[in-house]
Write a protein that holds these residues in place. Structure first.
Motif, PDB file in Angstrom:
ATOM      1  N   THR A  29      31.877  -7.339 124.938  1.00  0.00           N
ATOM      2  CA  THR A  29      31.377  -7.901 126.184  1.00  0.00           C
ATOM      3  C   THR A  29      31.783  -7.054 127.376  1.00  0.00           C
ATOM      4  O   THR A  29      30.974  -6.755 128.258  1.00  0.00           O
ATOM      5  CB  THR A  29      31.897  -9.330 126.363  1.00  0.00           C
ATOM      6  OG1 THR A  29      31.526 -10.100 125.221  1.00  0.00           O
ATOM      7  CG2 THR A  29      31.316  -9.970 127.612  1.00  0.00           C
ATOM      8  N   SER A  30      33.044  -6.624 127.411  1.00  0.00           N
ATOM      9  CA  SER A  30      33.498  -5.838 128.551  1.00  0.00           C
ATOM     10  C   SER A  30      32.845  -4.458 128.568  1.00  0.00           C
ATOM     11  O   SER A  30      32.557  -3.918 129.630  1.00  0.00           O
ATOM     12  CB  SER A  30      35.020  -5.707 128.523  1.00  0.00           C
ATOM     13  OG  SER A  30      35.451  -5.050 127.347  1.00  0.00           O
ATOM     14  N   LEU A  31      32.620  -3.874 127.407  1.00  0.00           N
ATOM     15  CA  LEU A  31      31.941  -2.580 127.352  1.00  0.00           C
ATOM     16  C   LEU A  31      30.522  -2.682 127.875  1.00  0.00           C
ATOM     17  O   LEU A  31      30.053  -1.830 128.626  1.00  0.00           O
ATOM     18  CB  LEU A  31      31.942  -2.053 125.907  1.00  0.00           C
ATOM     19  CG  LEU A  31      33.281  -1.560 125.377  1.00  0.00           C
ATOM     20  CD1 LEU A  31      33.171  -1.264 123.878  1.00  0.00           C
ATOM     21  CD2 LEU A  31      33.734  -0.312 126.126  1.00  0.00           C
ATOM     22  N   LEU A  32      29.825  -3.749 127.474  1.00  0.00           N
ATOM     23  CA  LEU A  32      28.464  -3.928 127.963  1.00  0.00           C
ATOM     24  C   LEU A  32      28.450  -4.179 129.461  1.00  0.00           C
ATOM     25  O   LEU A  32      27.563  -3.723 130.171  1.00  0.00           O
ATOM     26  CB  LEU A  32      27.802  -5.102 127.241  1.00  0.00           C
ATOM     27  CG  LEU A  32      27.003  -4.753 125.994  1.00  0.00           C
ATOM     28  CD1 LEU A  32      26.521  -6.022 125.328  1.00  0.00           C
ATOM     29  CD2 LEU A  32      25.831  -3.855 126.318  1.00  0.00           C
ATOM     30  N   ARG A  33      29.452  -4.912 129.954  1.00  0.00           N
ATOM     31  CA  ARG A  33      29.508  -5.195 131.383  1.00  0.00           C
ATOM     32  C   ARG A  33      29.652  -3.892 132.170  1.00  0.00           C
ATOM     33  O   ARG A  33      29.070  -3.723 133.233  1.00  0.00           O
ATOM     34  CB  ARG A  33      30.679  -6.135 131.682  1.00  0.00           C
ATOM     35  CG  ARG A  33      30.693  -6.647 133.122  1.00  0.00           C
ATOM     36  CD  ARG A  33      31.881  -7.544 133.387  1.00  0.00           C
ATOM     37  NE  ARG A  33      31.850  -8.729 132.566  1.00  0.00           N
ATOM     38  CZ  ARG A  33      32.714  -9.000 131.602  1.00  0.00           C
ATOM     39  NH1 ARG A  33      33.678  -8.141 131.327  1.00  0.00           N
ATOM     40  NH2 ARG A  33      32.617 -10.106 130.890  1.00  0.00           N
ATOM     41  N   GLN A  34      30.454  -2.945 131.660  1.00  0.00           N
ATOM     42  CA  GLN A  34      30.610  -1.664 132.326  1.00  0.00           C
ATOM     43  C   GLN A  34      29.297  -0.891 132.336  1.00  0.00           C
ATOM     44  O   GLN A  34      28.943  -0.241 133.302  1.00  0.00           O
ATOM     45  CB  GLN A  34      31.685  -0.839 131.619  1.00  0.00           C
ATOM     46  CG  GLN A  34      33.096  -1.380 131.810  1.00  0.00           C
ATOM     47  CD  GLN A  34      34.112  -0.524 131.111  1.00  0.00           C
ATOM     48  OE1 GLN A  34      33.793   0.552 130.592  1.00  0.00           O
ATOM     49  NE2 GLN A  34      35.361  -0.988 131.072  1.00  0.00           N
ATOM     50  N   SER A 300      26.990 -18.700 126.808  1.00  0.00           N
ATOM     51  CA  SER A 300      26.932 -18.728 128.272  1.00  0.00           C
ATOM     52  C   SER A 300      27.910 -17.728 128.871  1.00  0.00           C
ATOM     53  O   SER A 300      27.581 -17.009 129.827  1.00  0.00           O
ATOM     54  CB  SER A 300      27.233 -20.144 128.769  1.00  0.00           C
ATOM     55  OG  SER A 300      27.192 -20.202 130.175  1.00  0.00           O
ATOM     56  N   ARG A 301      29.121 -17.671 128.305  1.00  0.00           N
ATOM     57  CA  ARG A 301      30.115 -16.728 128.809  1.00  0.00           C
ATOM     58  C   ARG A 301      29.635 -15.290 128.680  1.00  0.00           C
ATOM     59  O   ARG A 301      29.783 -14.472 129.601  1.00  0.00           O
ATOM     60  CB  ARG A 301      31.438 -16.911 128.061  1.00  0.00           C
ATOM     61  CG  ARG A 301      32.567 -16.049 128.611  1.00  0.00           C
ATOM     62  CD  ARG A 301      33.864 -16.251 127.838  1.00  0.00           C
ATOM     63  NE  ARG A 301      33.795 -15.689 126.504  1.00  0.00           N
ATOM     64  CZ  ARG A 301      33.931 -16.390 125.387  1.00  0.00           C
ATOM     65  NH1 ARG A 301      34.093 -17.702 125.452  1.00  0.00           N
ATOM     66  NH2 ARG A 301      33.880 -15.808 124.208  1.00  0.00           N
ATOM     67  N   VAL A 302      29.029 -14.964 127.558  1.00  0.00           N
ATOM     68  CA  VAL A 302      28.539 -13.608 127.344  1.00  0.00           C
ATOM     69  C   VAL A 302      27.354 -13.308 128.260  1.00  0.00           C
ATOM     70  O   VAL A 302      27.306 -12.261 128.916  1.00  0.00           O
ATOM     71  CB  VAL A 302      28.139 -13.402 125.867  1.00  0.00           C
ATOM     72  CG1 VAL A 302      27.481 -12.044 125.668  1.00  0.00           C
ATOM     73  CG2 VAL A 302      29.367 -13.523 124.959  1.00  0.00           C
ATOM     74  N   MET A 303      26.386 -14.219 128.315  1.00  0.00           N
ATOM     75  CA  MET A 303      25.189 -13.987 129.112  1.00  0.00           C
ATOM     76  C   MET A 303      25.514 -13.866 130.604  1.00  0.00           C
ATOM     77  O   MET A 303      25.017 -12.965 131.293  1.00  0.00           O
ATOM     78  CB  MET A 303      24.188 -15.119 128.891  1.00  0.00           C
ATOM     79  CG  MET A 303      23.615 -15.201 127.495  1.00  0.00           C
ATOM     80  SD  MET A 303      22.501 -13.842 127.064  1.00  0.00           S
ATOM     81  CE  MET A 303      20.989 -14.359 127.887  1.00  0.00           C
ATOM     82  N   ILE A 304      26.341 -14.780 131.119  1.00  0.00           N
ATOM     83  CA  ILE A 304      26.693 -14.736 132.542  1.00  0.00           C
ATOM     84  C   ILE A 304      27.631 -13.566 132.825  1.00  0.00           C
ATOM     85  O   ILE A 304      27.497 -12.879 133.845  1.00  0.00           O
ATOM     86  CB  ILE A 304      27.332 -16.068 132.972  1.00  0.00           C
ATOM     87  CG1 ILE A 304      26.296 -17.203 132.885  1.00  0.00           C
ATOM     88  CG2 ILE A 304      27.882 -15.974 134.394  1.00  0.00           C
ATOM     89  CD1 ILE A 304      26.860 -18.581 133.178  1.00  0.00           C
ATOM     90  N   GLY A 305      28.559 -13.317 131.918  1.00  0.00           N
ATOM     91  CA  GLY A 305      29.504 -12.225 132.121  1.00  0.00           C
ATOM     92  C   GLY A 305      28.830 -10.872 132.202  1.00  0.00           C
ATOM     93  O   GLY A 305      29.273  -9.985 132.950  1.00  0.00           O
ATOM     94  N   LEU A 306      27.767 -10.691 131.455  1.00  0.00           N
ATOM     95  CA  LEU A 306      27.056  -9.417 131.446  1.00  0.00           C
ATOM     96  C   LEU A 306      25.952  -9.353 132.496  1.00  0.00           C
ATOM     97  O   LEU A 306      25.453  -8.276 132.794  1.00  0.00           O
ATOM     98  CB  LEU A 306      26.467  -9.152 130.057  1.00  0.00           C
ATOM     99  CG  LEU A 306      27.493  -9.007 128.928  1.00  0.00           C
ATOM    100  CD1 LEU A 306      26.786  -8.829 127.593  1.00  0.00           C
ATOM    101  CD2 LEU A 306      28.421  -7.833 129.201  1.00  0.00           C
ATOM    102  N   GLY A 307      25.546 -10.496 133.007  1.00  0.00           N
ATOM    103  CA  GLY A 307      24.502 -10.508 134.024  1.00  0.00           C
ATOM    104  C   GLY A 307      23.127 -10.853 133.512  1.00  0.00           C
ATOM    105  O   GLY A 307      22.162 -10.834 134.277  1.00  0.00           O
ATOM    106  N   ALA A 308      22.992 -11.179 132.228  1.00  0.00           N
ATOM    107  CA  ALA A 308      21.679 -11.549 131.697  1.00  0.00           C
ATOM    108  C   ALA A 308      21.267 -12.943 132.166  1.00  0.00           C
ATOM    109  O   ALA A 308      20.074 -13.233 132.288  1.00  0.00           O
ATOM    110  CB  ALA A 308      21.695 -11.498 130.168  1.00  0.00           C
TER     111      ALA A 308
END
Length: 404
Positions: A29-34, A300-308
């Motif tokens: 998740t953090s890698l995708l966020r970057q 939800s955490r993944v989708m919101i955390g990444l911006g999707a």
């Protein structure tokens, strides 16, 4: 899956013998966020206003499905970097109709498949959970479940709708896979549950569910729909089976019976999909340890955390363009996508919950309800497998811009 018989449920204390670190040094998740730090366009309206009639709008809509799977065998260490499968919808190379054991994913008795449907953009996918009770008869339950999924993947890939074949349905695909397993001379006995989905280019989803594998359909931070398990009795799900004649004869002689259900017994449901929807198909290794709301919180955490997904005053809205999240960048490293990150997070959470003896999961709640004297606490150690599908509507970003 625990032994599934009519003669009682083998309750016994399970010790936490699995070591699992939820996140590597840097989580997916953090890698995708970057990677996706730039601003994205969002649509605050779930349905665009249009002068077209509903029939015209539906016929013009085209959907793409981005899928991945994650898995972990019972009593094995879960590795988030290797226990993941990335589906490439553009791969036109057909795999082997039936893989040798050495090529199977490390998912134990659980199996899965994801495949294109012929030359279309429709996608077929599913989960099969081998019935562990067959081990008592010297049968490897993984032979049935993995071969079953391989045969369904091959049948979907080879389907030719324009060549005179009937449209492929979830139940007919389950039947094709079951027939091929029954004809396979190397499989003499075994059984499996099944949860099969076919998502078409026009945003329609058909699901055939048999047993206690199942799915949830998430939309805009809510559980939109989900499957109900089919069971004959507690911990005794519906199951496709191959039962040797000698075993049937012994059961008849002693007044017993062998479970054997068929694809015609599966529950079939129809669903309409929207841009940004999430489908999670999983074995009971997930559903016995995570509630639907647990899966929703992870997604939800993944989708919101990444911006999707993005929170707004009107609620959750979906990014108009999901490609930056669902398509892997060209790299020599393993591809990293929204769907693979979510699959790993769900499988990892189920793995942790399965060995947690302090927090009661869905299986523990059911045991306490029907067998309170057993004093079952915590999770249930089992094979774990899930398939995650992210729904994307093609051309949505261009449609939004044309309205501005």
């Amino acid at each position: 899956m625990l032994s599934k018989t009519h003669n009682g449920v083998p309750f016994r204390p399970l010790t936490a013998c699995v070591r699992y670190q939820m996140r590597p040094a840097l989580s997916p998740t953090s890698l995708l966020r970057q990677r996706n730090h730039s601003a994205r366009a969002f649509s605050a309206q779930p349905v665009l206003r249009s002068q077209e009639t509903p029939q015209q709008a539906d016929s013009a809509r085209r959907f793409t499905y981005h899928a991945a799977a994650s898995f972990s065998a019972k009593y094995k260490v879960f590795d988030p970097t290797s226990h993941v499968f990335h589906f490439n919808p553009y791969n036109r190379i057909q795999t082997q109709k039936k893989r040798p054991k050495s090529k199977r994913p490390a998912s134990g008795q659980d199996a899965f498949f994801i495949s294109r449907v012929g030359d279309t953009n429709a996608v077929a996918f599913g989960i099969a959970d081998g019935v562990g009770g067959w081990e008592d008869s010297g049968v490897d339950p993984a032979d049935f479940s993995h071969s079953f999924c391989d045969y369904m993947a091959s049948a979907a890939y080879e389907h030719k709708h324009d060549g005179g074949e009937l449209a492929l349905t979830a139940r007919s695909l389950m039947q094709r896979g079951y027939d091929d397993v029954c004809r396979d001379g190397s499989i003499h006995a075994g059984g499996s549950t099944a949860s099969i989905g076919i998502a078409s280019e026009d945003g329609k989803l058909e699901v055939a569910n048999l047993g206690d594998s199942g799915f949830v359909h998430l939309r805009l931070n809510a559980v939109h729909s989900y499957s109900e398990p089919q069971t004959h009795a507690f911990n005794t799900p519906y199951q496709l089976s191959i039962v040797p004649a000698s075993m049937l004869a012994r059961a008849a002689a002693f007044g017993g019976a062998q479970l054997c259900d068929y694809p015609k017994d599966a529950d079939v449901t129809q669903h309409s999909l929207k841009h940004g929807d999430i489908l999670v198909f999983a074995s009971d290794g997930v559903w016995d340890n995570l509630f639907n709301q647990d899966v929703l919180r992870i997604a939800s955490r993944v989708m919101i955390g990444l911006g999707a997904w993005k929170a707004s005053e009107g609620g959750i809205v979906v990014a108009d363009n999901l490609k930056p999240y669902t398509q892997a960048e060209d790299s020599t490293q393993r591809p990293l996508t929204l769907q693979s990150a979510m699959a790993v997070e769900i499988a990892g959470a189920a793995k942790l919950a399965s060995t947690n003896q302090r927090v009661d999961g869905p299986f523990a709640k059911e045991v306490q309800k029907y067998y309170p004297q057993e004093n079952w606490r915590g999770g249930k150690v089992d094979d774990i497998c899930c398939v995650v599908v992210i729904v994307s509507e093609d051309g949505k970003l261009e449609a939004v811009r044309s309205k501005l």
